[in-house]
Design a protein around this motif. Structure first.
Motif, PDB file in Angstrom:
ATOM      1  N   ALA A   4     -40.426  60.189  67.274  1.00 46.66           N
ATOM      2  CA  ALA A   4     -40.056  61.577  67.575  1.00 46.66           C
ATOM      3  C   ALA A   4     -38.611  61.850  67.190  1.00 46.66           C
ATOM      4  O   ALA A   4     -38.269  62.956  66.756  1.00 46.66           O
ATOM      5  CB  ALA A   4     -40.276  61.858  69.060  1.00 46.66           C
ATOM      6  N   TYR A   5     -37.788  60.817  67.305  1.00 51.77           N
ATOM      7  CA  TYR A   5     -36.363  60.980  66.978  1.00 51.77           C
ATOM      8  C   TYR A   5     -36.157  61.217  65.487  1.00 51.77           C
ATOM      9  O   TYR A   5     -35.494  62.181  65.093  1.00 51.77           O
ATOM     10  CB  TYR A   5     -35.602  59.744  67.441  1.00 51.77           C
ATOM     11  N   TYR A   6     -36.749  60.352  64.639  1.00 54.91           N
ATOM     12  CA  TYR A   6     -36.438  60.480  63.223  1.00 54.91           C
ATOM     13  C   TYR A   6     -37.401  61.401  62.467  1.00 54.91           C
ATOM     14  O   TYR A   6     -37.109  61.807  61.341  1.00 54.91           O
ATOM     15  CB  TYR A   6     -36.374  59.100  62.549  1.00 54.91           C
ATOM     16  N   LYS A   7     -38.558  61.744  63.077  1.00 53.53           N
ATOM     17  CA  LYS A   7     -39.485  62.651  62.408  1.00 53.53           C
ATOM     18  C   LYS A   7     -39.323  64.100  62.855  1.00 53.53           C
ATOM     19  O   LYS A   7     -39.644  65.024  62.101  1.00 53.53           O
ATOM     20  CB  LYS A   7     -40.926  62.202  62.644  1.00 53.53           C
ATOM     21  N   VAL A   8     -38.825  64.311  64.077  1.00 54.42           N
ATOM     22  CA  VAL A   8     -38.727  65.668  64.616  1.00 54.42           C
ATOM     23  C   VAL A   8     -37.274  66.088  64.805  1.00 54.42           C
ATOM     24  O   VAL A   8     -36.838  67.143  64.331  1.00 54.42           O
ATOM     25  CB  VAL A   8     -39.479  65.779  65.963  1.00 54.42           C
ATOM     26  N   ILE A   9     -36.502  65.234  65.497  1.00 49.70           N
ATOM     27  CA  ILE A   9     -35.145  65.620  65.878  1.00 49.70           C
ATOM     28  C   ILE A   9     -34.190  65.600  64.683  1.00 49.70           C
ATOM     29  O   ILE A   9     -33.443  66.558  64.458  1.00 49.70           O
ATOM     30  CB  ILE A   9     -34.629  64.720  67.004  1.00 49.70           C
ATOM     31  N   LEU A  10     -34.203  64.517  63.910  1.00 51.12           N
ATOM     32  CA  LEU A  10     -33.256  64.406  62.798  1.00 51.12           C
ATOM     33  C   LEU A  10     -33.408  65.518  61.759  1.00 51.12           C
ATOM     34  O   LEU A  10     -32.405  66.064  61.294  1.00 51.12           O
ATOM     35  CB  LEU A  10     -33.378  63.038  62.134  1.00 51.12           C
ATOM     36  N   PRO A  11     -34.642  65.881  61.359  1.00 53.02           N
ATOM     37  CA  PRO A  11     -34.735  67.010  60.412  1.00 53.02           C
ATOM     38  C   PRO A  11     -34.168  68.312  60.979  1.00 53.02           C
ATOM     39  O   PRO A  11     -33.554  69.084  60.239  1.00 53.02           O
ATOM     40  CB  PRO A  11     -36.249  67.122  60.158  1.00 53.02           C
ATOM     41  N   LEU A  12     -34.369  68.556  62.268  1.00 58.93           N
ATOM     42  CA  LEU A  12     -33.829  69.768  62.874  1.00 58.93           C
ATOM     43  C   LEU A  12     -32.310  69.703  63.017  1.00 58.93           C
ATOM     44  O   LEU A  12     -31.638  70.736  63.060  1.00 58.93           O
ATOM     45  CB  LEU A  12     -34.469  70.002  64.247  1.00 58.93           C
ATOM     46  N   ALA A  13     -31.787  68.491  63.098  1.00 57.16           N
ATOM     47  CA  ALA A  13     -30.337  68.318  63.264  1.00 57.16           C
ATOM     48  C   ALA A  13     -29.616  68.199  61.922  1.00 57.16           C
ATOM     49  O   ALA A  13     -28.438  67.829  61.903  1.00 57.16           O
ATOM     50  CB  ALA A  13     -30.062  67.082  64.109  1.00 57.16           C
ATOM     51  N   ALA A  14     -30.290  68.494  60.834  1.00 55.65           N
ATOM     52  CA  ALA A  14     -29.684  68.348  59.507  1.00 55.65           C
ATOM     53  C   ALA A  14     -28.373  69.125  59.343  1.00 55.65           C
ATOM     54  O   ALA A  14     -27.417  68.595  58.772  1.00 55.65           O
ATOM     55  CB  ALA A  14     -30.689  68.764  58.429  1.00 55.65           C
ATOM     56  N   PRO A  15     -28.276  70.377  59.834  1.00 56.84           N
ATOM     57  CA  PRO A  15     -26.976  71.070  59.693  1.00 56.84           C
ATOM     58  C   PRO A  15     -25.839  70.355  60.408  1.00 56.84           C
ATOM     59  O   PRO A  15     -24.736  70.239  59.862  1.00 56.84           O
ATOM     60  CB  PRO A  15     -27.252  72.446  60.317  1.00 56.84           C
ATOM     61  N   GLY A  16     -26.097  69.866  61.615  1.00 59.24           N
ATOM     62  CA  GLY A  16     -25.052  69.140  62.337  1.00 59.24           C
ATOM     63  C   GLY A  16     -24.699  67.838  61.657  1.00 59.24           C
ATOM     64  O   GLY A  16     -23.525  67.453  61.592  1.00 59.24           O
ATOM     65  N   ILE A  17     -25.698  67.131  61.142  1.00 60.09           N
ATOM     66  CA  ILE A  17     -25.442  65.874  60.448  1.00 60.09           C
ATOM     67  C   ILE A  17     -24.641  66.125  59.172  1.00 60.09           C
ATOM     68  O   ILE A  17     -23.733  65.364  58.829  1.00 60.09           O
ATOM     69  CB  ILE A  17     -26.777  65.171  60.135  1.00 60.09           C
ATOM     70  N   ALA A  18     -24.969  67.202  58.450  1.00 65.08           N
ATOM     71  CA  ALA A  18     -24.209  67.534  57.241  1.00 65.08           C
ATOM     72  C   ALA A  18     -22.759  67.855  57.575  1.00 65.08           C
ATOM     73  O   ALA A  18     -21.837  67.434  56.862  1.00 65.08           O
ATOM     74  CB  ALA A  18     -24.865  68.718  56.530  1.00 65.08           C
ATOM     75  N   THR A  19     -22.545  68.574  58.669  1.00 64.69           N
ATOM     76  CA  THR A  19     -21.175  68.910  59.072  1.00 64.69           C
ATOM     77  C   THR A  19     -20.383  67.656  59.403  1.00 64.69           C
ATOM     78  O   THR A  19     -19.246  67.476  58.949  1.00 64.69           O
ATOM     79  CB  THR A  19     -21.211  69.840  60.299  1.00 64.69           C
ATOM     80  N   VAL A  20     -20.983  66.778  60.200  1.00 65.20           N
ATOM     81  CA  VAL A  20     -20.305  65.538  60.580  1.00 65.20           C
ATOM     82  C   VAL A  20     -20.041  64.676  59.355  1.00 65.20           C
ATOM     83  O   VAL A  20     -18.966  64.070  59.221  1.00 65.20           O
ATOM     84  CB  VAL A  20     -21.156  64.776  61.622  1.00 65.20           C
ATOM     85  N   GLY A  21     -21.009  64.609  58.443  1.00 68.64           N
ATOM     86  CA  GLY A  21     -20.823  63.810  57.239  1.00 68.64           C
ATOM     87  C   GLY A  21     -19.679  64.310  56.376  1.00 68.64           C
ATOM     88  O   GLY A  21     -18.878  63.506  55.877  1.00 68.64           O
ATOM     89  N   ILE A  22     -19.587  65.614  56.210  1.00 68.47           N
ATOM     90  CA  ILE A  22     -18.495  66.174  55.404  1.00 68.47           C
ATOM     91  C   ILE A  22     -17.143  65.893  56.041  1.00 68.47           C
ATOM     92  O   ILE A  22     -16.181  65.501  55.367  1.00 68.47           O
ATOM     93  CB  ILE A  22     -18.695  67.693  55.221  1.00 68.47           C
ATOM     94  N   LEU A  23     -17.045  66.077  57.355  1.00 69.78           N
ATOM     95  CA  LEU A  23     -15.771  65.832  58.054  1.00 69.78           C
ATOM     96  C   LEU A  23     -15.360  64.361  57.953  1.00 69.78           C
ATOM     97  O   LEU A  23     -14.186  64.049  57.732  1.00 69.78           O
ATOM     98  CB  LEU A  23     -15.890  66.255  59.516  1.00 69.78           C
ATOM     99  N   ALA A  24     -16.336  63.462  58.123  1.00 72.74           N
ATOM    100  CA  ALA A  24     -16.025  62.030  58.022  1.00 72.74           C
ATOM    101  C   ALA A  24     -15.604  61.662  56.603  1.00 72.74           C
ATOM    102  O   ALA A  24     -14.655  60.885  56.405  1.00 72.74           O
ATOM    103  CB  ALA A  24     -17.240  61.205  58.453  1.00 72.74           C
ATOM    104  N   PHE A  25     -16.286  62.210  55.615  1.00 73.18           N
ATOM    105  CA  PHE A  25     -15.955  61.906  54.220  1.00 73.18           C
ATOM    106  C   PHE A  25     -14.565  62.421  53.869  1.00 73.18           C
ATOM    107  O   PHE A  25     -13.783  61.724  53.211  1.00 73.18           O
ATOM    108  CB  PHE A  25     -16.995  62.522  53.291  1.00 73.18           C
ATOM    109  N   ILE A  26     -14.241  63.633  54.303  1.00 68.95           N
ATOM    110  CA  ILE A  26     -12.924  64.204  54.002  1.00 68.95           C
ATOM    111  C   ILE A  26     -11.812  63.365  54.633  1.00 68.95           C
ATOM    112  O   ILE A  26     -10.776  63.110  54.010  1.00 68.95           O
ATOM    113  CB  ILE A  26     -12.853  65.667  54.483  1.00 68.95           C
ATOM    114  N   PHE A  27     -12.018  62.932  55.889  1.00 66.09           N
ATOM    115  CA  PHE A  27     -10.997  62.102  56.536  1.00 66.09           C
ATOM    116  C   PHE A  27     -10.782  60.799  55.780  1.00 66.09           C
ATOM    117  O   PHE A  27      -9.647  60.417  55.482  1.00 66.09           O
ATOM    118  CB  PHE A  27     -11.413  61.807  57.983  1.00 66.09           C
TER     119      PHE A  27
END
Length: 286
Positions: free
Chosen positions: A190-213
């Protein structure tokens, strides 16, 4: 007649039709783009033209870009930065998502205390730990290695990543997980099939911030490396020298700055919709 006139009233103009809003947008765009334009302008100048504060380069040339791209140390530093930033981002997303999900979903005591302890890591200035980390890394054999940079970068990116994902996971309805459980999925499925796809915008935001730092960090990179084999781009640019002892390499520094800005600009353009969705998630209730 009054009713008919009232029915024919024009609807109130929204913010997108307000000229003051567009003026504010124009001011923000100019304020944001002028430094980038000036950087590109300087990168196209050489010799005496660098001392002229002209809006356009009098004799535009790509000599600075050719000099930077022909520098083996800079290309190696570019590859080092890509490895360090990409590895830090991937590890930050993996660890932060696994840590944030239970903090957002499980009913447990001390969640606020745990988040407070996690966020307290960001209060430590880098200059305060640079010298002790230099001594420790030298004893452990991690000095002047890419792993020696990835570990502290991951430490500094995780707190904000966890906090951001906790806030985002809380906005995802619990009923979706419950429906997945009814269909026979396990909690992890349920975590990786349901929650992670819905959390894609948040994951993208965190990824960009981490990469920039990790891409832009200078202090730890300058403290924990000494040779080109582990040096990242910001430190490599600091070692640029001019043609003579007293010449400032403004042209090559500007060209290198433009080059290293391209990956960040492309990432933001590619994921801009998800970044906006992630930053604004939870801002409106109901």
């Amino acid at each position: 007649m009054r009713n008919a006139a009232a029915g024919r009233r024009r609807p109130r103009r929204g913010a997108e039709h307000n000229p003051l809003v567009w003026c504010a947008v124009a001011v923000v765009m100019v304020f944001s783009l002028v430094p980038l334009y000036w950087l590109i302008n300087t990168s196209l100048k050489t010799g005496p033209d660098l001392s002229k504060a002209s809006l356009t380069p009098p004799n535009p040339t790509f000599e600075n870009y050719q000099a930077v791209l022909s520098d083996g140390d800079f290309l190696q530093a570019l590859g080092n930065s890509l490895i360090v930033a990409a590895t830090t981002t991937i590890l930050a997303l993996a660890v932060a998502s696994f840590a944030a999900y239970p903090l957002a979903r499980l009913k447990m005591r001390g969640k606020f205390l745990i988040l407070s302890i996690v966020l307290s890591v960001t209060t430590f200035p880098g200059i305060a730990i640079a010298a002790p980390m230099f001594s420790l890394w030298n004893d452990l054999g991690l000095y002047n290695t890419l792993v020696g940079l990835i570990i502290p970068y991951l430490t500094f990116t995780l707190p904000l990543s966890i906090y951001t994902l906790v806030s985002f996971f809380k906005e995802i309805p619990v009923e979706l997980e419950e429906a997945a459980y009814i269909d026979g999925t396990s909690p992890f499925q349920a975590y990786y099939k349901v929650i992670l796809p819905l959390a894609a915008p948040g994951i993208a935001t965190v990824g960009i911030l981490a990469f920039i730092f990790a891409w832009n960090e200078f202090l730890l990179a300058a403290t924990l490396t000494y040779g080109p084999e582990a040096r990242t781009v910001p430190v490599a640019i600091a070692f640029f020298t001019g043609a003579s002892e007293y010449e400032q390499p403004l042209g090559t520094i500007s060209a290198a700055s433009v080059i290293i800005s391209i990956p960040l600009i492309l990432l933001v353009l590619i994921f801009q919709k998800k970044i906006v969705s992630g930053l604004t998630a939870g801002a409106v209730k109901g």
